[in-house]
Scaffold this active site. Structure first.
Site, short mmCIF file in Angstrom:
data_model
loop_
_atom_site.label_atom_id
_atom_site.label_comp_id
_atom_site.label_asym_id
_atom_site.label_seq_id
_atom_site.Cartn_x
_atom_site.Cartn_y
_atom_site.Cartn_z
N VAL A 181 -32.65 10.50 -29.53
CA VAL A 181 -32.42 11.85 -30.04
C VAL A 181 -31.31 12.48 -29.22
O VAL A 181 -31.45 12.66 -28.00
CB VAL A 181 -33.69 12.71 -29.98
CG1 VAL A 181 -33.41 14.12 -30.50
CG2 VAL A 181 -34.81 12.06 -30.77
N CYS A 182 -30.21 12.81 -29.86
CA CYS A 182 -29.04 13.35 -29.17
C CYS A 182 -29.06 14.87 -29.31
O CYS A 182 -28.81 15.42 -30.38
CB CYS A 182 -27.78 12.77 -29.81
SG CYS A 182 -26.34 12.85 -28.76
#
Length: 346
Positions: A181-182
């Site tokens: 998850v960026c």
């Protein structure tokens, strides 16, 4: 020698006859131990292969229970364990007062309709699972997106770790197919000021709401760094629409995977969600195949849609067509009874 062969032949015939008799008896007993309702269910299943056919195997008696559990499903609850949690093998860390913010999530959900559902483990309070419903008006609408959270030993000096259950599908520039998850709040992307994790100020609630509101948005194409300035005007709009079409197809695949293999402690919620939203999802598929913009259906009504150019629509229609019948079968197996009209013939 001849007597021996004759004896063997007789024994073989006797054994074969006994096997046929036993098989016939078993079939007779099986057919007669089925109740009338079970027989009618089988008939309905066999004569409606063109209908949506459930969770697998959700029957008529189970359906009201599932819907009741779905309608009363708490936005926050404590469960016994997380045997399928992504971070279950990570070191156990101490619970922090930040959990109070998560406990308040249920009240905030009711007021602001975040549609985020959270479970924490009684035995591992450093683990959390969230299921986020895709927002209306986006290519993620009606989808269920699963995130596992781990609070490391140095939390809250450092942000929690978050893993997205991607099923191998990259559905957003910020959500990788590997589950990464960026997000600036997680310090996995650049950011300034309040965009980054601030110890003793930032919360897990902020992270979950940011994922739903900022990541799963109307135009995820522009989540890619630099795209908002590189692709402007009509070219940006064209690329964004094409990306939405691709993402919607991946979202449909995610629905099928989630329905077939729901996360632990969310089984009835997943089943109930697709019982409640199955027909609306298929209606959206039909509208998009006819040229409506992805995400233009809000509250089950088409709003402000424009037709997509025909030259850009054919590939998308093929992609939807390949998934429609799979959705119909899985929705019906899940207990839906109103999907027959959406069946596509070759």
């Amino acid at each position: 020698m001849e007597n021996t062969l004759l004896s063997l032949a007789i024994i073989y015939v006797i054994m074969w006859s006994m096997w046929l008799i036993i098989t016939a008896v078993m079939r007779y007993l099986k057919s007669n131990t089925s109740t009338g309702s079970d027989q009618s269910a089988v008939l309905q299943s066999n004569t409606s292969s063109s209908r949506c056919s459930s969770s697998f195997g959700l029957n008529a008696r189970r359906r009201p229970v599932v819907m009741q559990n779905y309608q009363t499903f708490k936005t926050f609850d404590i469960i016994d364990d997380f045997k399928d949690h992504h971070y279950r093998e990570f070191s156990h860390s101490v619970m922090h007062s930040d959990y109070l913010n998560v406990f308040r999530l249920s009240d905030k959900n009711a007021k602001k309709s975040y549609t985020i559902y959270v479970r924490v483990s009684e035995s591992r309070m450093d683990l959390l699972r969230a299921v986020i419903i895709g927002p209306a008006g986006t290519p993620y609408h009606d989808g269920l997106f699963i995130f596992d959270v781990h609070f490391p030993p140095k939390y809250p000096a450092v942000p929690p770790e978050v893993h997205y259950h991607s099923r191998g599908l990259g559905i957003n520039p910020n959500l990788y197919s590997c589950g990464r998850v960026c997000l600036s709040l997680l310090n996995t992307w650049t950011g300034r000021g309040n965009e980054k994790w601030l110890p003793n100020r930032s919360t897990v609630l902020q992270i979950l709401v940011s994922i739903q509101a900022l990541v799963l948005n109307e135009k995820p194409f522009f989540n890619e760094p630099g795209y908002d300035s590189t692709y402007t005007g009509s070219e940006g709009a064209r690329r964004s629409k094409k990306y939405n079409e691709e993402i919607f197809i991946l979202s449909l695949k995610t629905m099928v995977y989630t329905l077939r293999s729901p996360p632990r402690h969310f089984e009835d919620f997943v089943s109930g969600h697709f019982l409640a939203r199955g027909r609306a999802i298929l209606l959206a598929c039909r509208a998009y195949m006819e040229g409506a913009d992805i995400g233009c259906i809000v509250k089950d009504e088409i709003q402000g849609c424009r037709k997509v150019e025909k030259r850009n629509l054919q590939g998308f229609k093929r992609g939807i067509a390949n998934l429609m019948n799979s959705l119909i079968v899985n929705f019906t197996m899940n207990g839906s009874e109103d999907c027959a009209e959406f069946h596509l013939t070759e």
